[in-house]
Design a protein around this motif. Structure first.
Motif, mmCIF file in Angstrom:
data_model
loop_
_atom_site.group_PDB
_atom_site.id
_atom_site.type_symbol
_atom_site.label_atom_id
_atom_site.label_comp_id
_atom_site.label_asym_id
_atom_site.label_seq_id
_atom_site.Cartn_x
_atom_site.Cartn_y
_atom_site.Cartn_z
ATOM 1 N N ASP A 58 1.042 -0.945 0.093
ATOM 2 C CA ASP A 58 0.052 -0.098 -0.122
ATOM 3 C C ASP A 58 0.820 1.349 0.091
ATOM 4 O O ASP A 58 1.611 1.464 0.918
ATOM 5 C CB ASP A 58 -0.833 -0.130 1.117
ATOM 6 C CG ASP A 58 -1.860 1.187 1.409
ATOM 7 O OD1 ASP A 58 -2.156 1.630 0.313
ATOM 8 O OD2 ASP A 58 -2.254 1.693 2.474
ATOM 9 N N GLY A 74 -3.571 6.455 -3.738
ATOM 10 C CA GLY A 74 -4.951 6.349 -4.288
ATOM 11 C C GLY A 74 -4.985 5.011 -5.381
ATOM 12 O O GLY A 74 -5.604 5.022 -6.259
ATOM 13 N N GLU A 75 -3.874 4.220 -5.323
ATOM 14 C CA GLU A 75 -3.814 2.921 -6.431
ATOM 15 C C GLU A 75 -5.138 2.293 -6.284
ATOM 16 O O GLU A 75 -5.257 1.447 -7.194
ATOM 17 C CB GLU A 75 -2.448 2.224 -6.082
ATOM 18 C CG GLU A 75 -2.287 1.792 -4.855
ATOM 19 C CD GLU A 75 -1.693 2.612 -3.816
ATOM 20 O OE1 GLU A 75 -1.011 1.892 -2.784
ATOM 21 O OE2 GLU A 75 -1.493 3.820 -3.684
ATOM 22 N N THR A 82 -8.203 3.384 -5.654
ATOM 23 C CA THR A 82 -9.091 3.845 -6.054
ATOM 24 C C THR A 82 -9.455 3.515 -7.600
ATOM 25 O O THR A 82 -8.629 3.779 -8.540
ATOM 26 C CB THR A 82 -9.109 5.447 -6.041
ATOM 27 O OG1 THR A 82 -8.638 5.891 -4.615
ATOM 28 C CG2 THR A 82 -10.108 6.235 -6.358
ATOM 29 N N ASP A 83 -11.009 2.847 -7.809
ATOM 30 C CA ASP A 83 -11.066 2.832 -9.240
ATOM 31 C C ASP A 83 -11.204 4.084 -10.016
ATOM 32 O O ASP A 83 -11.402 5.125 -9.677
ATOM 33 C CB ASP A 83 -12.557 2.235 -9.275
ATOM 34 C CG ASP A 83 -12.693 0.990 -8.707
ATOM 35 O OD1 ASP A 83 -11.798 0.189 -8.773
ATOM 36 O OD2 ASP A 83 -13.883 0.467 -8.118
ATOM 37 N N LEU A 112 -8.402 5.550 -11.041
ATOM 38 C CA LEU A 112 -7.425 6.649 -10.887
ATOM 39 C C LEU A 112 -6.123 5.652 -11.478
ATOM 40 O O LEU A 112 -5.005 5.357 -10.643
ATOM 41 C CB LEU A 112 -6.970 6.888 -9.330
ATOM 42 C CG LEU A 112 -6.080 8.002 -9.018
ATOM 43 C CD1 LEU A 112 -6.596 9.274 -9.936
ATOM 44 C CD2 LEU A 112 -6.236 8.376 -7.466
#
Length: 176
Positions: free
Chosen positions: A73, A77-78, A80-81, A83
């Protein structure tokens, strides 16, 4: 192994190491120039000691690079759909740290570059050790001093916390 029982060298300084093993390595100060110089066993002992310490530091940095590439992690924002740019940045960071099994991987990553440095330092250590052993075989005084130093050598300052602007090497500038 080579036919003479000596290990075959493959690193960046392989030809110099082989030449030193065969007793054929020499120093030239230029055509017609003769220089007297004093060969100190302590220089060989300290170079070997510091090469060992430097390789240990490189290994620590490689472990850090591996940890970076495996970090799950990133908080960018990886997850987040939609993005996709965040995933692109994360994959590039991972690939710059180490081979991460991604399309962005290349040999131009921190781990691989550190590995190249490790091989160079390892070759420098091997070269100096080989030369020192050649001198030990030829000069009993050099051998006695070299063996005394390597048996009781203090810890290398490499890898210790140092205050910026403060030197801790007591050997610098010290006259003999």
């Amino acid at each position: 192994m080579a036919d003479d029982g000596k290990p075959t060298q493959t690193g960046p300084l392989a030809s110099l190491i082989t030449e030193a093993q065969n007793g054929g390595l020499s120093v030239s100060f230029g055509e017609g120039v003769t220089k007297d110089f004093l060969l100190n066993a302590d220089e060989f002992a300290y170079i070997e000691r510091d090469c060992k310490a430097f390789k240990a530091e490189i290994t620590k940095l490689q472990a850090l690079a591996r940890t970076i590439s495996e970090q799950s992690d990133w908080g960018l924002g990886e997850a987040t759909d939609g993005l996709t740019s965040a995933n692109t940045v994360v994959s590039r960071f991972r690939s710059k740290a180490n081979h991460a099994g991604l399309h962005t991987d290349s040999d131009d990553n921190l781990y691989s570059i550190l590995d190249q440095h490790y091989k160079i330092v390892d070759d420098l250590q091997t070269l100096h050790h080989t030369i020192a052993q050649q001198y030990c075989q030829q000069d009993s005084n050099f051998a006695a001093e070299y063996n005394r130093l390597t048996a009781n050598i203090e810890k290398s300052p490499i890898g210790t916390q140092m205050q910026v602007g403060v030197t801790t090497n007591p050997g610098l500038g010290k006259s003999k």
